[in-house]
Design an enzyme around this catalytic site. Structure first.
Site, mmCIF file in Angstrom:
data_model
loop_
_atom_site.group_PDB
_atom_site.id
_atom_site.type_symbol
_atom_site.label_atom_id
_atom_site.label_comp_id
_atom_site.label_asym_id
_atom_site.label_seq_id
_atom_site.Cartn_x
_atom_site.Cartn_y
_atom_site.Cartn_z
ATOM 1 N N LYS A 124 2.274 4.127 -11.318
ATOM 2 C CA LYS A 124 1.362 3.039 -10.939
ATOM 3 C C LYS A 124 1.161 2.068 -12.111
ATOM 4 O O LYS A 124 0.935 0.877 -11.898
ATOM 5 C CB LYS A 124 0.017 3.609 -10.482
ATOM 6 C CG LYS A 124 0.032 4.145 -9.054
ATOM 7 C CD LYS A 124 0.036 3.010 -8.026
ATOM 8 C CE LYS A 124 -0.125 3.517 -6.604
ATOM 9 N NZ LYS A 124 -0.028 2.459 -5.598
ATOM 10 N N GLN A 142 4.039 7.276 -2.924
ATOM 11 C CA GLN A 142 3.826 8.722 -2.965
ATOM 12 C C GLN A 142 2.500 8.809 -3.700
ATOM 13 O O GLN A 142 2.450 8.651 -4.920
ATOM 14 C CB GLN A 142 4.967 9.412 -3.720
ATOM 15 C CG GLN A 142 4.982 10.929 -3.590
ATOM 16 C CD GLN A 142 3.688 11.616 -4.052
ATOM 17 O OE1 GLN A 142 2.755 11.823 -3.251
ATOM 18 N NE2 GLN A 142 3.608 11.960 -5.303
ATOM 19 N N TYR A 161 2.323 10.199 -11.319
ATOM 20 C CA TYR A 161 1.808 9.197 -10.365
ATOM 21 C C TYR A 161 1.169 8.038 -11.129
ATOM 22 O O TYR A 161 1.463 6.866 -10.862
ATOM 23 C CB TYR A 161 0.783 9.848 -9.435
ATOM 24 C CG TYR A 161 -0.037 8.849 -8.634
ATOM 25 C CD1 TYR A 161 0.491 8.196 -7.526
ATOM 26 C CD2 TYR A 161 -1.362 8.552 -9.000
ATOM 27 C CE1 TYR A 161 -0.266 7.270 -6.802
ATOM 28 C CE2 TYR A 161 -2.119 7.638 -8.282
ATOM 29 C CZ TYR A 161 -1.565 6.995 -7.186
ATOM 30 O OH TYR A 161 -2.317 6.078 -6.475
ATOM 31 N N LEU A 202 0.822 -1.221 0.000
ATOM 32 C CA LEU A 202 0.000 0.000 0.000
ATOM 33 C C LEU A 202 0.853 1.267 0.000
ATOM 34 O O LEU A 202 0.338 2.372 -0.158
ATOM 35 C CB LEU A 202 -0.927 0.015 1.224
ATOM 36 C CG LEU A 202 -1.767 -1.236 1.471
ATOM 37 C CD1 LEU A 202 -2.738 -1.003 2.620
ATOM 38 C CD2 LEU A 202 -2.535 -1.636 0.221
HETATM 39 P P1 NAP Z 1 -1.743 7.334 1.924
HETATM 40 O O1 NAP Z 1 -2.703 7.643 3.023
HETATM 41 O O2 NAP Z 1 -1.083 8.447 1.204
HETATM 42 O O3 NAP Z 1 -0.625 6.360 2.553
HETATM 43 C C1 NAP Z 1 0.542 6.084 1.853
HETATM 44 C C2 NAP Z 1 1.442 5.260 2.742
HETATM 45 O O4 NAP Z 1 2.685 5.003 2.052
HETATM 46 C C3 NAP Z 1 1.841 5.928 4.066
HETATM 47 O O5 NAP Z 1 1.876 4.960 5.078
HETATM 48 C C4 NAP Z 1 3.237 6.443 3.777
HETATM 49 O O6 NAP Z 1 4.040 6.599 4.917
HETATM 50 C C5 NAP Z 1 3.758 5.314 2.930
HETATM 51 N N1 NAP Z 1 4.945 5.674 2.141
HETATM 52 C C6 NAP Z 1 5.113 6.748 1.348
HETATM 53 N N2 NAP Z 1 6.339 6.736 0.789
HETATM 54 C C7 NAP Z 1 6.960 5.628 1.249
HETATM 55 C C8 NAP Z 1 8.248 5.065 1.065
HETATM 56 N N3 NAP Z 1 9.153 5.653 0.285
HETATM 57 N N4 NAP Z 1 8.551 3.901 1.693
HETATM 58 C C9 NAP Z 1 7.645 3.322 2.520
HETATM 59 N N5 NAP Z 1 6.413 3.818 2.767
HETATM 60 C C10 NAP Z 1 6.087 4.963 2.131
HETATM 61 O O7 NAP Z 1 -2.456 6.413 0.814
HETATM 62 P P2 NAP Z 1 -3.834 5.606 0.894
HETATM 63 O O8 NAP Z 1 -4.934 6.522 0.507
HETATM 64 O O9 NAP Z 1 -3.897 4.853 2.153
HETATM 65 O O10 NAP Z 1 -3.645 4.603 -0.329
HETATM 66 C C11 NAP Z 1 -2.980 3.364 -0.162
HETATM 67 C C12 NAP Z 1 -2.436 2.905 -1.513
HETATM 68 O O11 NAP Z 1 -3.501 2.770 -2.435
HETATM 69 C C13 NAP Z 1 -1.439 3.853 -2.150
HETATM 70 O O12 NAP Z 1 -0.514 3.071 -2.855
HETATM 71 C C14 NAP Z 1 -2.284 4.652 -3.125
HETATM 72 O O13 NAP Z 1 -1.482 5.131 -4.178
HETATM 73 C C15 NAP Z 1 -3.262 3.598 -3.575
HETATM 74 N N6 NAP Z 1 -4.578 4.047 -3.981
HETATM 75 C C16 NAP Z 1 -5.291 4.904 -3.180
HETATM 76 C C17 NAP Z 1 -6.582 5.266 -3.556
HETATM 77 C C18 NAP Z 1 -7.404 6.158 -2.686
HETATM 78 O O14 NAP Z 1 -8.406 6.706 -3.187
HETATM 79 N N7 NAP Z 1 -7.071 6.307 -1.402
HETATM 80 C C19 NAP Z 1 -7.144 4.733 -4.730
HETATM 81 C C20 NAP Z 1 -6.399 3.844 -5.486
HETATM 82 C C21 NAP Z 1 -5.122 3.498 -5.096
HETATM 83 P P3 NAP Z 1 4.044 8.002 5.745
HETATM 84 O O15 NAP Z 1 2.863 7.892 6.665
HETATM 85 O O16 NAP Z 1 5.365 7.945 6.416
HETATM 86 O O17 NAP Z 1 3.906 9.092 4.758
HETATM 87 O O1 F7E Z 2 -8.383 15.048 -6.346
HETATM 88 C C1 F7E Z 2 -9.733 18.081 -7.898
HETATM 89 C C2 F7E Z 2 -8.491 17.466 -8.502
HETATM 90 O O2 F7E Z 2 -6.369 14.857 -4.887
HETATM 91 C C3 F7E Z 2 -9.656 14.740 -6.843
HETATM 92 C C4 F7E Z 2 -5.394 9.592 -4.744
HETATM 93 O O3 F7E Z 2 -5.787 8.843 -3.618
HETATM 94 O O4 F7E Z 2 -7.406 9.005 -5.913
HETATM 95 C C5 F7E Z 2 -6.635 10.100 -5.457
HETATM 96 O O5 F7E Z 2 -6.237 10.919 -6.544
HETATM 97 C C6 F7E Z 2 -10.106 15.804 -7.843
HETATM 98 C C7 F7E Z 2 -9.055 16.107 -8.914
HETATM 99 O O6 F7E Z 2 -7.607 12.782 -5.667
HETATM 100 C C8 F7E Z 2 -8.627 20.512 -5.435
HETATM 101 O O7 F7E Z 2 -8.000 18.249 -9.581
HETATM 102 C C9 F7E Z 2 -10.017 20.455 -7.091
HETATM 103 O O8 F7E Z 2 -9.696 16.207 -10.165
HETATM 104 O O9 F7E Z 2 -8.642 14.192 -3.984
HETATM 105 P P1 F7E Z 2 -7.703 14.260 -5.114
HETATM 106 P P2 F7E Z 2 -7.113 12.147 -7.049
HETATM 107 O O10 F7E Z 2 -6.228 13.041 -7.793
HETATM 108 O O11 F7E Z 2 -8.339 11.671 -7.759
HETATM 109 C C10 F7E Z 2 -6.733 8.135 -6.830
HETATM 110 C C11 F7E Z 2 -7.679 7.011 -7.170
HETATM 111 C C12 F7E Z 2 -5.406 7.703 -6.358
HETATM 112 O O12 F7E Z 2 -4.942 6.605 -6.679
HETATM 113 C C13 F7E Z 2 -4.564 8.721 -5.672
HETATM 114 O O13 F7E Z 2 -3.564 8.069 -4.887
HETATM 115 O O14 F7E Z 2 -10.301 17.021 -7.138
HETATM 116 N N1 F7E Z 2 -9.452 19.239 -7.005
HETATM 117 N N2 F7E Z 2 -9.528 21.266 -6.151
HETATM 118 C C14 F7E Z 2 -8.589 19.230 -5.981
HETATM 119 N N3 F7E Z 2 -7.811 18.246 -5.485
HETATM 120 C C15 F7E Z 2 -7.037 18.547 -4.398
HETATM 121 N N4 F7E Z 2 -6.258 17.580 -3.861
HETATM 122 N N5 F7E Z 2 -7.031 19.801 -3.834
HETATM 123 C C16 F7E Z 2 -7.814 20.820 -4.303
HETATM 124 O O15 F7E Z 2 -7.791 21.926 -3.803
#
Ligand code: NAP
Ligand code: F7E
Length: 355
Positions: free
Chosen positions: A158, A89, A154, A86
């Protein structure tokens, strides 16, 4: 007792997955990064001091996806049955500012982990956190058959991680599955992702601590689900007979503007009175429209989301209002308690970690 190793245990998903696995009787091992202050806020409630004589069911190890030796060491020491990758960045906007670092951690980091599995000969089941960002500009709805059109460093990183996971599955027989998860949120969502940025701001505005909310593109559409439901899929995916790739989402998509309306409207405010646009939040390339076709998840795993857009906004609003000591107008807390109570039963068990 099964052993799971989680990279990214301190993140949103890592914390919920830890609770789920502990409730299922797993021993949970997590990798955290060294920092000058503890970065374990989301998992501190699971901490039990090992000096009190408790039998450890949870341990943390220092490591980093950029460090091959730390990955090999932790796998050799833990000998896990399942690895959930999980760590990443994970911020799309930040990946434009730090493209090389994002590629190193989010892309190559996955390769390092898979290579450590191959070299140590570990017999593990591997979960890769793939993402709907892979689909980028592909037309909605997006399913496992939709071609990838990544629109950020990003997403490109991925995509590399996704393909290399598939390659180790086919080339070396690693039981490796990728969940292609659409956006999922919760009260534990990082503060700079858009949903949490909004719910925190609404609470702060109501408390008189903030005047305006500065935002980027309000027209992009996302398929937002509830994180605790999504980590359950990660686990179910690794219990299945065959490794595979699987799309997970709600099949419902809304604009950022609609989330603003929902969150501000919940406390009877009009978002237009508070929101200002700041171009610094625009991205060089945007993902306009994500909408999951998650029929395979229903067919194969029997998985369906229960929490939808409105409930999600209410759950997050209630949590952020509560954080500032404000009264919640709705019943979002009941939703949370009723539907996920069982998950927290691990608290009755002996859990310990050494950090
Ligand atoms: P998150 O809250 O940003 O957590 C990311 C985790 O990765 C944190 O524990 C962070 O540690 C750790 N990390 C970052 N850089 C690292 C490194 N160089 N070595 C080891 N650990 C590191 O992300 P999340 O929302 O839980 O998402 C979990 C995973 O699912 C991620 O891979 C994300 O890209 C993917 N994903 C998320 C979503 C979503 O909507 N949330 C959707 C699809 C996929 P620190 O706490 O030290 O920063
Ligand atoms: O943006 C718009 C922005 O940063 C959603 C990560 O968990 O989900 C996440 O990525 C939308 C985008 O998420 C602001 O431009 C407008 O269109 O919440 P977000 P993301 O980019 O969809 C995917 C599935 C992942 O995998 C990623 O790890 O919202 N937006 N205004 C903004 N977004 C942010 N952050 N801040 C604003 O002020």
């Amino acid at each position: 007792m099964k052993k799971a190793l989680i990279t990214g245990i301190s993140g949103q998903d890592g914390s919920y997955l830890t609770e789920l696995l502990l409730s299922k009787g797993y021993q949970v091992h997590g990798m955290i990064r060294r920092s000058s202050t503890f970065n374990t806020g989301r998992i501190d409630h699971i901490y039990r001091d090992p000096h009190n004589g408790d039998k450890a069911r949870m341990r943390l190890y220092y490591g980093d996806l950029t460090s091959t030796d730390s990955l090999q060491n932790v796998i050799s020491e833990v000998e896990p049955d399942e690895i959930y990758n999980l760590a990443a960045q994970s911020h799309v906007r930040v990946s434009f500012d730090m493209p090389e670092y994002t590629g190193d951690v989010t892309g190559l980091g996955t390769l390092r982990l898979l290579e450590a599995i191959r070299r140590t000969g570990a017999k593990v089941r591997f979960y890769q956190a793939s993402t709907s960002e892979l689909f980028g500009s592909a037309s909605p709805p997006q399913s496992e058959a939709t071609p990838f059109e990544p629109q950020s460093p990003y997403a490109a990183a991925k995509a590399y991680a996704h393909w290399v996971t598939q390659n180790y599955r086919e080339g070396y027989g690693v039981f490796a599955s990728s969940g292609i998860l659409f956006n999922h949120e919760s009260p534990r969502r990082g503060e700079t992702f858009v949903t949490r940025k909004i719910t925190r701001a609404v609470a702060a505005i109501l408390a008189g601590k903030q005047e305006h909310l500065y935002m980027g593109n309000l027209d992009s559409k996302r398929d937002w689900g509830y994180a605790p439901e999504y980590v359950e899929v990660m686990w179910r995916l690794l219990q299945h007979d065959e490794p595979m790739d699987l799309v997970i989402g709600t099949g419902e998509s809304h604009t950022v503007r609609e989330f603003l309306e929902e969150a501000f409207g919940y406390v009877n405010l009009d978002y237009q009175d508070y929101v200002r646009i700041d171009p610094q939040y625009f991205r060089p390339t945007e993902v306009d429209f994500l909408l999951a076709d998650a029929r395979k998840a229903k067919d194969v795993l029997g998985w369906e989301p229960r929490i939808r857009f409105k409930d999600l906004a209410r759950i997050m609003m209630d949590a952020d209002l509560e954080l500032l000591g404000l009264e919640a107008p709705g019943d979002g807390k009941c939703l949370l308690a009723e539907r996920f109570d069982g998950w927290h039963r691990w608290e009755d068990q002996i859990v310990s970690m050494d950090k």
